[in-house]
Design an enzyme around this catalytic site. Structure first.
Site, short mmCIF file in Angstrom:
data_model
loop_
_atom_site.label_atom_id
_atom_site.label_comp_id
_atom_site.label_asym_id
_atom_site.label_seq_id
_atom_site.Cartn_x
_atom_site.Cartn_y
_atom_site.Cartn_z
N HIS A 196 0.83 -1.21 0.00
CA HIS A 196 0.00 0.00 0.00
C HIS A 196 0.87 1.26 0.00
CE1 HIS A 196 -3.01 -2.72 2.33
NE2 HIS A 196 -3.48 -2.60 1.11
N LYS A 216 -15.50 -8.15 5.19
CA LYS A 216 -14.35 -8.45 6.03
C LYS A 216 -14.59 -8.10 7.49
CE LYS A 216 -10.93 -7.89 2.38
NZ LYS A 216 -9.84 -7.06 1.83
N ARG A 233 -2.27 -6.15 -8.63
CA ARG A 233 -1.17 -7.10 -8.41
C ARG A 233 -1.06 -8.17 -9.46
NH1 ARG A 233 -2.98 -8.52 -2.59
NH2 ARG A 233 -4.89 -8.21 -3.76
N SER A 258 -2.91 -7.97 3.11
CA SER A 258 -3.05 -7.80 4.55
C SER A 258 -3.31 -9.16 5.22
CB SER A 258 -4.18 -6.83 4.86
OG SER A 258 -3.87 -5.57 4.30
N1 COA Z 1 0.15 -4.32 -2.47
C1 COA Z 1 -0.12 -5.32 -1.64
N2 COA Z 1 -1.36 -5.67 -1.27
C2 COA Z 1 -2.38 -4.97 -1.75
C3 COA Z 1 -2.19 -3.91 -2.64
C4 COA Z 1 -0.86 -3.59 -2.99
N3 COA Z 1 -0.58 -2.61 -3.82
N4 COA Z 1 -3.39 -3.42 -2.97
C5 COA Z 1 -4.30 -4.13 -2.31
N5 COA Z 1 -3.70 -5.08 -1.58
C6 COA Z 1 -4.35 -6.11 -0.77
C7 COA Z 1 -4.92 -5.61 0.51
O1 COA Z 1 -3.98 -5.72 1.54
C8 COA Z 1 -6.11 -6.50 0.69
O2 COA Z 1 -5.71 -7.70 1.28
P1 COA Z 1 -6.72 -8.61 2.10
O3 COA Z 1 -7.82 -9.01 1.16
O4 COA Z 1 -5.86 -9.71 2.53
O5 COA Z 1 -7.24 -7.76 3.24
C9 COA Z 1 -6.57 -6.84 -0.72
O6 COA Z 1 -5.45 -6.59 -1.52
C10 COA Z 1 -7.69 -5.99 -1.18
O7 COA Z 1 -7.35 -4.68 -0.87
P2 COA Z 1 -8.25 -3.42 -0.95
O8 COA Z 1 -7.97 -2.73 -2.21
O9 COA Z 1 -8.06 -2.69 0.33
O10 COA Z 1 -9.66 -3.97 -1.12
P3 COA Z 1 -10.71 -4.22 -0.05
O11 COA Z 1 -11.60 -5.22 -0.61
O12 COA Z 1 -10.12 -4.51 1.26
O13 COA Z 1 -11.37 -2.78 0.04
C11 COA Z 1 -12.85 -1.03 -0.67
C12 COA Z 1 -12.15 -2.32 -1.01
C13 COA Z 1 -12.81 -0.70 0.81
C14 COA Z 1 -12.17 0.08 -1.46
C15 COA Z 1 -14.31 -1.25 -1.14
O14 COA Z 1 -14.87 -2.32 -0.42
C16 COA Z 1 -15.15 0.00 -1.00
O15 COA Z 1 -15.09 0.85 -1.88
N6 COA Z 1 -15.95 0.09 0.08
C17 COA Z 1 -16.82 1.21 0.33
C18 COA Z 1 -18.26 0.87 -0.06
C19 COA Z 1 -18.47 1.00 -1.55
O16 COA Z 1 -18.39 2.06 -2.13
N7 COA Z 1 -18.82 -0.13 -2.16
C20 COA Z 1 -19.14 -0.19 -3.54
C21 COA Z 1 -17.89 -0.19 -4.38
S1 COA Z 1 -18.33 -0.56 -6.04
#
Ligand code: COA
Length: 161
Positions: A17, A41, A90, A128
């Site tokens: 990140h 989650k 990724r 994560s």
């Molecule tokens: N390097 C390493 N790991 C990475 C990374 C990077 N560059 N980018 C993402 N990751 C990992 C994260 O650590 C995470 O790991 P995990 O699944 O083990 O926790 C995974 O990839 C997904 O990361 P992230 O991009 O944070 O996605 P998320 O699913 O956790 O979060 C939100 C997505 C919060 C942005 C999304 O749910 C959201 O927009 N929520 C708000 C409600 C909303 O608007 N919903 C409708 C959207 S259409």
């Protein structure tokens, strides 16, 4: 001034990140990092802790601001008067989910564009959950997360013996 939003659940922030946020900060004038809720989650760290860990991990970047938001990402982007979402991509496995989110966000707010930065090769495997799993079994996560996060995870999951 061109602003962008880096969203995620950041539970907790990893070096993957930080890499994406750092690169976004070098492209855009201002980057808002949004700690959002992914309803699928159950987090290890609460919102405040995730914000605090992100603040410490990005303290060296003066054009980055961290905030949490309990709502839709599209609404946060509009609230910040931005129209760009930056995400790290990724591998092929990320693509389908990210593509769906990008399309959904554009449908919600047609002005929004999602920009993908390819993750550095070193962070391809990182997530994560991987970090939490390794720490949970007492493994060394110092190469995956900023030092302040490392300490906090061991405190939460138990000491490394
Ligand atoms: N390097 C390493 N790991 C990475 C990374 C990077 N560059 N980018 C993402 N990751 C990992 C994260 O650590 C995470 O790991 P995990 O699944 O083990 O926790 C995974 O990839 C997904 O990361 P992230 O991009 O944070 O996605 P998320 O699913 O956790 O979060 C939100 C997505 C919060 C942005 C999304 O749910 C959201 O927009 N929520 C708000 C409600 C909303 O608007 N919903 C409708 C959207 S259409």
């Amino acid at each position: 001034m061109i602003t962008a939003v880096c969203p995620g659940s950041f539970d907790p922030v990893t070096l993957g990140h930080v890499d994406i946020i750092t690169r976004a900060a070098s492209i855009f004038d201002k980057v808002y990092v949004a700690v959002l809720v992914n309803p699928k989650k159950s987090p290890l760290f609460d919102e405040q802790e995730r914000v605090e860990l992100l603040k410490r991990s990005t303290a060296h970047l003066d054009n980055v601001e961290i905030e949490s938001f309990n709502g839709l990402l599209a609404d946060f982007v509009e609230m910040k008067k931005s129209r760009i979402i930056v995400k790290g991509l990724r591998a092929v496995s990320d693509f389908e989910y990210e593509f769906q989110m990008a399309l959904a966000n554009r449908k919600l707010s047609p002005n929004i564009e999602t920009v993908f930065l390819t993750t550095s090769a070193d962070n391809m495997f990182l997530s994560s959950s991987v970090v939490k799993q390794i720490a949970g079994f007492g493994g060394d996560i110092s190469g995956f997360v900023p030092p302040e996060v490392c300490e906090r995870i061991y405190e939460r999951l138990g000491p490394k013996d």
